[in-house]
Design an enzyme around this catalytic site. Structure first.
Site, PDB file in Angstrom:
ATOM      1  N   ASP A 257       8.812 -11.732  -5.944  1.00 24.10           N
ATOM      2  CA  ASP A 257       8.267 -10.367  -6.027  1.00 24.10           C
ATOM      3  C   ASP A 257       7.611 -10.274  -7.404  1.00 24.10           C
ATOM      4  O   ASP A 257       7.661 -11.224  -8.196  1.00 24.10           O
ATOM      5  CB  ASP A 257       9.432  -9.355  -5.894  1.00 24.10           C
ATOM      6  CG  ASP A 257       8.986  -7.903  -6.052  1.00 24.10           C
ATOM      7  OD1 ASP A 257       7.888  -7.556  -5.578  1.00 24.10           O
ATOM      8  OD2 ASP A 257       9.730  -7.107  -6.678  1.00 24.10           O
ATOM      9  N   SER A 258       7.062  -9.096  -7.700  1.00 20.54           N
ATOM     10  CA  SER A 258       6.520  -8.878  -9.045  1.00 20.54           C
ATOM     11  C   SER A 258       7.658  -8.638 -10.044  1.00 20.54           C
ATOM     12  O   SER A 258       7.457  -8.755 -11.243  1.00 20.54           O
ATOM     13  CB  SER A 258       5.605  -7.657  -9.034  1.00 20.54           C
ATOM     14  OG  SER A 258       6.368  -6.505  -8.707  1.00 20.54           O
TER      15      SER A 258
ATOM     16  N   CYS B   8       8.175  -8.558  -1.252  1.00 24.43           N
ATOM     17  CA  CYS B   8       7.291  -7.559  -1.845  1.00 24.43           C
ATOM     18  C   CYS B   8       6.346  -7.066  -0.749  1.00 24.43           C
ATOM     19  O   CYS B   8       5.633  -7.879  -0.131  1.00 24.43           O
ATOM     20  CB  CYS B   8       6.495  -8.227  -2.961  1.00 24.43           C
ATOM     21  SG  CYS B   8       5.212  -7.191  -3.675  1.00 24.43           S
TER      22      CYS B   8
ATOM     23  N   GLU C 186      12.035  -0.705 -12.814  1.00 21.10           N
ATOM     24  CA  GLU C 186      11.886  -1.732 -13.854  1.00 21.10           C
ATOM     25  C   GLU C 186      12.587  -1.319 -15.150  1.00 21.10           C
ATOM     26  O   GLU C 186      13.055  -2.169 -15.901  1.00 21.10           O
ATOM     27  CB  GLU C 186      10.402  -2.011 -14.135  1.00 21.10           C
ATOM     28  CG  GLU C 186       9.713  -2.846 -13.067  1.00 21.10           C
ATOM     29  CD  GLU C 186      10.301  -4.260 -12.936  1.00 21.10           C
ATOM     30  OE1 GLU C 186      10.805  -4.805 -13.921  1.00 21.10           O
ATOM     31  OE2 GLU C 186      10.256  -4.799 -11.808  1.00 21.10           O
TER      32      GLU C 186
ATOM     33  N   CYS D 195       8.321  -0.485  -0.425  1.00 14.66           N
ATOM     34  CA  CYS D 195       8.235  -1.240  -1.678  1.00 14.66           C
ATOM     35  C   CYS D 195       9.674  -1.612  -2.000  1.00 14.66           C
ATOM     36  O   CYS D 195      10.552  -0.740  -1.997  1.00 14.66           O
ATOM     37  CB  CYS D 195       7.646  -0.374  -2.791  1.00 14.66           C
ATOM     38  SG  CYS D 195       7.795  -1.130  -4.436  1.00 14.66           S
TER      39      CYS D 195
ATOM     40  N   HIS E 199      11.140  -2.322  -4.668  1.00 17.22           N
ATOM     41  CA  HIS E 199      11.698  -1.663  -5.858  1.00 17.22           C
ATOM     42  C   HIS E 199      12.404  -0.347  -5.493  1.00 17.22           C
ATOM     43  O   HIS E 199      13.296   0.102  -6.218  1.00 17.22           O
ATOM     44  CB  HIS E 199      10.589  -1.323  -6.855  1.00 17.22           C
ATOM     45  CG  HIS E 199      10.153  -2.463  -7.727  1.00 17.22           C
ATOM     46  ND1 HIS E 199       9.479  -3.556  -7.235  1.00 17.22           N
ATOM     47  CD2 HIS E 199      10.298  -2.669  -9.060  1.00 17.22           C
ATOM     48  CE1 HIS E 199       9.217  -4.376  -8.245  1.00 17.22           C
ATOM     49  NE2 HIS E 199       9.701  -3.865  -9.352  1.00 17.22           N
TER      50      HIS E 199
HETATM   51  N1  DGL Z   1       8.126  -4.605  -5.133  1.00 17.69           N
HETATM   52  C1  DGL Z   1       6.748  -4.573  -4.780  1.00 17.69           C
HETATM   53  C2  DGL Z   1       6.546  -4.096  -3.344  1.00 17.69           C
HETATM   54  O1  DGL Z   1       7.431  -4.242  -2.520  1.00 17.69           O
HETATM   55  C3  DGL Z   1       5.732  -3.895  -5.660  1.00 17.69           C
HETATM   56  C4  DGL Z   1       5.984  -3.440  -7.032  1.00 17.69           C
HETATM   57  C5  DGL Z   1       4.750  -3.560  -7.925  1.00 17.69           C
HETATM   58  O2  DGL Z   1       3.895  -2.648  -7.935  1.00 17.69           O
HETATM   59  O3  DGL Z   1       4.674  -4.589  -8.582  1.00 17.69           O
HETATM   60  O4  DGL Z   1       5.484  -3.605  -2.996  1.00 17.69           O
END
Ligand code: DGL
Length: 222
Positions: A7-8, A70, A148, A183, A185
């Site tokens: 993921d990011s 992600c 984050e 997402c 996150h």
């Molecule tokens: N966790 C990522 C997702 O599921 C994105 C977060 C980011 O913007 O980097 O889309």
């Protein structure tokens, strides 16, 4: 078998924790592309290049199956060269499937990054499964930043609570019965969102982990 998860950033960690809770002994490599985060403000072209690099990196570390933990990265999966598609497990369709199964009224909300909303990937996937469904998508990049910075259901700030309240007001009157955390996150705010919206919440980090497990099991049977 070695598997890879990327993921990011912290969204991938949420998927990794869920995966490890079910299959603790599987050899796993994890990559968070913090250098290029966030992914949610990238163009489709940038995302394709980043996702290719992420998959390439995990392949070079010996991963045989790779979870794209992600949603934003998963939106470009259909446009990747076959080599990368064959090695990886995207999460848009399985998450949409879980939402379609959960929703009695066929009224589904999606919260995601800007890039995921712009792609229309969840809307397309839900409507394929459930023609005539009502889908309402909202971008909430603020929750990525909050996750984050270490905020979560257990550690809410005044600002985090105001973001949750804002999401609640954006969906007021839409009559959704299911909300997709589009997402990974957002997994860190699942309980707060469930409480605020009073609907069933589909957690993409959890669905991603289960999808990787299903993929491993399928391959073992072959
Ligand atoms: N966790 C990522 C997702 O599921 C994105 C977060 C980011 O913007 O980097 O889309």
């Amino acid at each position: 078998m070695r598997v890879g998860i990327f993921d990011s950033g912290k969204g991938g960690l949420a998927a990794l924790m869920r995966f490890k809770a079910i299959l603790p002994s599987v050899d796993t490599v994890f990559f968070a592309d913090e250098e290029n985060a966030p992914y949610g403000n990238k163009t489709e072209r940038e995302l394709k290049a980043l996702v290719r690099c992420d998959i390439e990196r995990l392949l070079s570390l010996g991963a045989e199956r790779i979870l794209i933990a992600c949603c934003t990265a998963s939106t470009v999966y259909p446009f990747l060269p076959e080599k990368y598609r064959r090695a990886s497990v995207p999460i848009i369709d399985p998450v949409a499937r879980a939402a379609a199964l959960s929703s009695r009224a066929g009224r589904i909300g999606v919260i995601s990054t800007e890039a995921t909303k712009r792609s229309g990937a969840f809307d397309r996937s839900i409507l394929r499964l459930c023609p005539g469904a009502f889908v309402r998508s909202e971008a909430v990049p603020e929750l990525v930043t909050l996750a984050e910075r270490g905020f979560s259901d257990e550690n809410m700030s005044e600002y985090a609570s105001s973001v949750i309240k804002d999401i609640q007001s954006r969906f007021r009157g839409s009559d959704i019965d299911t909300l997709i955390l589009g997402c990974t996150h957002f997994s860190y705010f699942k309980r707060s969102l469930e409480g605020a919206l009073g609907v069933r919440v589909i957690d993409s980090a959890e669905i991603g982990a289960k999808e990787l497990i299903a993929d491993i099991v399928r391959r073992k049977r072959k």
